[in-house]
Design an enzyme around this catalytic site. Structure first.
Site, PDB file in Angstrom:
ATOM      1  N   ASN A   1      -6.069 -48.240 -29.672  1.00  0.00           N
ATOM      2  CA  ASN A   1      -5.871 -46.840 -30.039  1.00  0.00           C
ATOM      3  C   ASN A   1      -5.556 -46.638 -31.515  1.00  0.00           C
ATOM      4  O   ASN A   1      -5.780 -45.563 -32.052  1.00  0.00           O
ATOM      5  CB  ASN A   1      -4.766 -46.217 -29.182  1.00  0.00           C
ATOM      6  CG  ASN A   1      -3.513 -47.057 -29.145  1.00  0.00           C
ATOM      7  OD1 ASN A   1      -3.573 -48.269 -28.992  1.00  0.00           O
ATOM      8  ND2 ASN A   1      -2.369 -46.427 -29.303  1.00  0.00           N
TER       9      ASN A   1
ATOM     10  N   SER B   1      -8.148 -41.140 -19.686  1.00  0.00           N
ATOM     11  CA  SER B   1      -7.406 -39.904 -19.905  1.00  0.00           C
ATOM     12  C   SER B   1      -8.345 -38.824 -20.429  1.00  0.00           C
ATOM     13  O   SER B   1      -9.099 -39.047 -21.371  1.00  0.00           O
ATOM     14  CB  SER B   1      -6.315 -40.189 -20.941  1.00  0.00           C
ATOM     15  OG  SER B   1      -5.693 -38.991 -21.322  1.00  0.00           O
TER      16      SER B   1
ATOM     17  N   HIS C   1      -7.958 -35.923 -22.066  1.00  0.00           N
ATOM     18  CA  HIS C   1      -7.831 -35.238 -23.355  1.00  0.00           C
ATOM     19  C   HIS C   1      -8.308 -36.076 -24.533  1.00  0.00           C
ATOM     20  O   HIS C   1      -8.314 -35.618 -25.669  1.00  0.00           O
ATOM     21  CB  HIS C   1      -6.397 -34.734 -23.573  1.00  0.00           C
ATOM     22  CG  HIS C   1      -5.400 -35.782 -23.941  1.00  0.00           C
ATOM     23  ND1 HIS C   1      -4.875 -35.882 -25.215  1.00  0.00           N
ATOM     24  CD2 HIS C   1      -4.848 -36.775 -23.224  1.00  0.00           C
ATOM     25  CE1 HIS C   1      -4.017 -36.895 -25.236  1.00  0.00           C
ATOM     26  NE2 HIS C   1      -3.981 -37.449 -24.047  1.00  0.00           N
TER      27      HIS C   1
ATOM     28  N   THR D   1      -0.373 -31.647  -4.783  1.00  0.00           N
ATOM     29  CA  THR D   1      -1.606 -30.860  -4.806  1.00  0.00           C
ATOM     30  C   THR D   1      -2.405 -31.180  -6.062  1.00  0.00           C
ATOM     31  O   THR D   1      -1.856 -31.218  -7.158  1.00  0.00           O
ATOM     32  CB  THR D   1      -1.283 -29.352  -4.741  1.00  0.00           C
ATOM     33  OG1 THR D   1      -0.561 -29.125  -3.538  1.00  0.00           O
ATOM     34  CG2 THR D   1      -2.536 -28.505  -4.763  1.00  0.00           C
TER      35      THR D   1
ATOM     36  N   CYS E   1       8.689 -44.300 -39.797  1.00  0.00           N
ATOM     37  CA  CYS E   1       9.167 -42.922 -39.827  1.00  0.00           C
ATOM     38  C   CYS E   1       8.363 -42.006 -38.928  1.00  0.00           C
ATOM     39  O   CYS E   1       8.841 -40.966 -38.512  1.00  0.00           O
ATOM     40  CB  CYS E   1       9.150 -42.386 -41.247  1.00  0.00           C
ATOM     41  SG  CYS E   1      10.625 -42.898 -42.122  1.00  0.00           S
TER      42      CYS E   1
END
Lengths: 394, 132
Positions: free
Chosen positions: A150, A198, A200, A236, A323
Site C-alpha cells: 500500500n 476493499s 473504496h 443485515t 508525524c
C-alpha cells in the site's frame, strides 16, 4: 485540487453512486424478508456476488461480504489459524511490510502461542518465492503475503508463492486491497486460497469489502447473530454498498487496460521528474509496482511539513513520516526496505488516479521540487550535509 | 476542521526569524533525526538582552511553528525572562497544539535553554536555572 492519494481512498465513480442511490431510493428492503420487496434486495445482493466472483475468477459461493479490507484480513487469518490449531499447526508466514490489519492480527495470534515468521522484503520491496519455500515447515498453517504494497506499490510474485503453497499443502492468503481493480487478479490462475478486498480503493463506497475463500475452506464468524452470509457474518447486509462495490469493480475491470497504461506513463514521468531533485531515492522496485504508485525519500526534510505545503498548493498526498502516523517511528514499510529513520521521515507517496493529466504531473513535479528546496533551506540536517559535517545517505 | 490552529499554520507558512546568525554567542541544538525533529537556535546576546535570534528546524509543521513562535517570544527580552520560557507558553501562544504534538513545544523550550547554556558557558558563568 489534484488528488494524488488514491491508495488512501478513491472518489466514488458515477456508476457506483447511481447504483447506490437507486437501491437506497427504490430497492431498500431487507434481503432476509420473504416478500417481493425484500427478495428484490436479495436479488441485487446475489447479482453483486456473481459479478464480483466473475471478475476475480471465483464462484459466487466463495465470496463473502465484509465491512472492508481490515475485517476480511482479520476473519481470514483468524479462521486459518483456528483450522491450523485443530491440526496442531501453529506457524504462520507473512512479510515484514504487510498492512497493520494483517500484522496486528498476527501479533494477537503470537500472544496466543502462534509462531510468526515475517519474511524480509529486500531493498526493492519484493518477497522472493524461494523465501516462502524455505520458511514453510511441517507445522505451517498459513502463508499471508499482500498482492501489492500500500505504501510503495511493489507487486509481489503471488502466482509463484501460491504455487509453492499448493504444492506444500499450506493455505495461502493475499491482502489484495491495493491490487483489485488496478491490476489483473485471478484467484484460480494465481493459486490463491483466500483473498481480501476493499471497495473504496477502486471507486466504490467506504465501509464495504469482500473476501474470497476457496470452496472447502471453513471460515469462522467474527460477528455472531443472524444467519446472513451463510452464518459467517451476521448483520443485515449493506445492500446499496455491496451493489455499488460490484458496479465499481466491474467498471474498473473493464477500463483497467486503458487506465493502467495511462497511469504507468504518468507514474514514470513523475518518477523521472522527481529523480532530478538532488539526494532523493525512489522507494520500491521501479518496474514491478502498481501503475499509480510513486514513493520517494528526500534527504534533509520531514514529510509532514512537505505534505502541508503541498496541500497549500492544492496537492493531496501522503507520507510515511512519524508525524503523519501519530507514532514516533516512521513507516514500518520504509524501515522494512532498509531506509534508516533519518530519511524515512522525509518520504512522499503519490498515488495517482486514472484521470491525471500531463499538466498536473508537471505541476506536481514543480511543486515538490519547490517545497523540498524551501524546507531544505532552513533544515539544520541539510546544512550539516552540505557542509560535509554529515554524510549523505541518499 | 484543520489539523492545526490558524496561528500554527501562520507560523508554519511564514516562519519568523528563520536562518543563521554568523556571530551568534549562544547556539543550541536539540532533538535528533531519528525521531524526526531537530531544532537549532542561534542567539545574539548583548547586555543580558536577546538582541537577535534565528532558528533552523528539521521537522513537522508544529515543530517549525513552535520554533518560530519561541523566537518571537524571546526576541528583545532580558535573559531573566528568557530563562522562564516554558513549552506551555509556546503552545499557548500558538493557540494550542494537538496533544501528540506537545513535544514540539518542549523541543522549542529545550533548544532555547540549550542556546542559553552555551552562551553562559562561553561567558564562564554557571548555567543557573537553565533548562529547568
Amino acid at each position: 485540487m489534484i488528488y494524488a492519494d488514491n491508495a488512501a481512498t478513491t472518489r466514488m465513480s458515477e456508476t457506483a453512486i447511481q447504483t447506490m442511490t437507486s437501491l437506497m431510493n427504490e430497492n431498500w428492503g431487507n434481503p432476509s424478508s420473504l416478500y417481493v420487496h425484500g427478495q428484490k434486495a436479495k436479488e441485487a445482493l446475489e447479482k453483486a456476488r456473481e459479478e464480483i466472483a466473475s471478475v476475480i475468477g471465483a464462484n459466487a459461493r466463495e465470496i463473502l461480504f465484509t465491512s472492508g479490507g481490515s475485517e476480511a484480513d482479520n476473519q481470514i487469518i483468524l479462521s486459518a489459524a483456528g483450522l491450523g490449531e485443530k491440526n496442531g499447526k501453529k506457524h504462520i508466514i507473512s512479510s515484514a511490510f504487510e498492512h497493520h490489519a494483517v500484522l496486528h492480527t498476527l501479533k494477537k495470534l503470537e500472544r496466543e502461542g502462534f509462531e510468526i515468521t515475517l519474511l524480509d522484503v529486500h531493498e526493492n520491496g519484493i518477497v522472493d518465492p524461494s523465501q516462502v519455500e524455505d520458511a514453510i515447515r511441517d507445522d505451517t498453517c498459513l502463508v499471508t503475503i499482500m498482492y501489492a504494497n500500500n505504501e510503495i506499490g511493489t507487486i509481489q510474485p503471488i502466482r509463484k508463492i501460491g504455487e509453492i503453497c499448493r504444492r506444500k499443502h499450506v493455505l495461502f492468503h493475499t491482502d489484495a486491497v491495493q491490487a483489485i481493480g488496478h491490476i489483473p487478479v485471478d484467484v484460480a490462475a494465481d493459486n490463491i486460497d483466500l483473498l481480501s478486498a476493499s471497495a473504496h480503493k477502486f471507486h466504490g463506497p467506504k465501509g464495504v469489502g469482500f473476501l474470497y475463500a476457496k470452496k472447502g475452506i471453513r471460515l469462522q464468524s467474527l460477528i455472531e447473530g443472524g444467519a446472513q452470509e451463510r452464518g459467517l457474518r451476521a448483520g443485515t447486509e449493506n445492500v446499496p454498498g455491496i451493489a455499488a462495490m460490484a458496479a465499481a469493480l466491474k467498471e474498473a475491470q473493464e477500463g483497467m487496460e486503458t487506465a493502467a497504461a495511462h497511469q504507468k506513463k504518468m507514474r514514470d514521468k513523475l518518477i523521472e521528474g522527481l529523480k532530478q531533485i538532488p539526494h532523493c531515492a525512489l522507494n520500491g522496485d521501479a518496474a514491478r509496482r502498481l501503475p499509480g504508485n510513486v514513493n520517494f525519500c528526500f534527504e534533509g526534510i520531514e514529510g509532514e511539513s512537505l505534505l502541508l505545503l503541498l496541500d497549500d498548493k492544492g496537492i493531496c498526498a501522503s507520507s510515511g513520516s512519524a508525524c503523519t502516523s501519530g507514532s514516533l517511528d516512521p513507516s514500518h514499510v520504509l524501515l522494512a526496505i532498509g531506509r534508516v529513520h533519518d530519511v524515512a521521515h522525509g518520504s512522499l507517496r503519490l498515488s495517482i488516479g486514472e484521470t491525471i493529466t500531463e499538466e498536473e504531473a508537471d505541476y506536481i513535479i514543480r511543486s515538490v521540487r519547490e517545497v523540498v528546496e524551501y524546507l531544505r533551506g532552513f533544515s539544520p540536517i541539510w546544512r550539516d550535509l552540505m557542509s560535509g559535517k554529515k554524510e549523505f545517505i541518499l | 476542521m484543520a489539523l492545526y490552529s490558524e496561528k500554527v499554520m501562520d507560523h508554519f507558512r511564514n516562519p519568523r526569524n528563520v536562518g543563521v546568525i554568523e556571530d551568534a554567542n549562544g547556539i543550541g541544538e536539540v532533538g535528533n533525526a531519528k525521531c524526526g525533529d531537530i531544532m537549532k537556535m542561534y542567539l545574539k546576546i548583548e547586555d543580558d538582552i536577546v538582541q537577535d535570534v534565528k532558528f533552523e528546524t528539521f521537522g513537522c509543521g508544529s515543530a517549525i511553528a513552535s520554533s518560530s513562535m519561541a523566537t518571537e517570544l524571546i526576541k528583545g527580552k532580558p535573559l531573566s525572562e528568557v530563562r522562564k520560557l516554558t513549552n506551555q507558553a509556546v503552545a499557548e501562544a500558538l493557540d494550542g497544539l494537538p496533544g501528540y504534538k506537545m513535544h514540539c513545544s518542549v523541543l522549542a523550550e529545550e533548544a532555547i535553554q540549550s542556546a542559553l547554556e552555551d552562551y553562559e558557558s562561553r561567558q564562564g558563568k554557571p548555567a543557573e536555572g537553565a533548562g529547568t
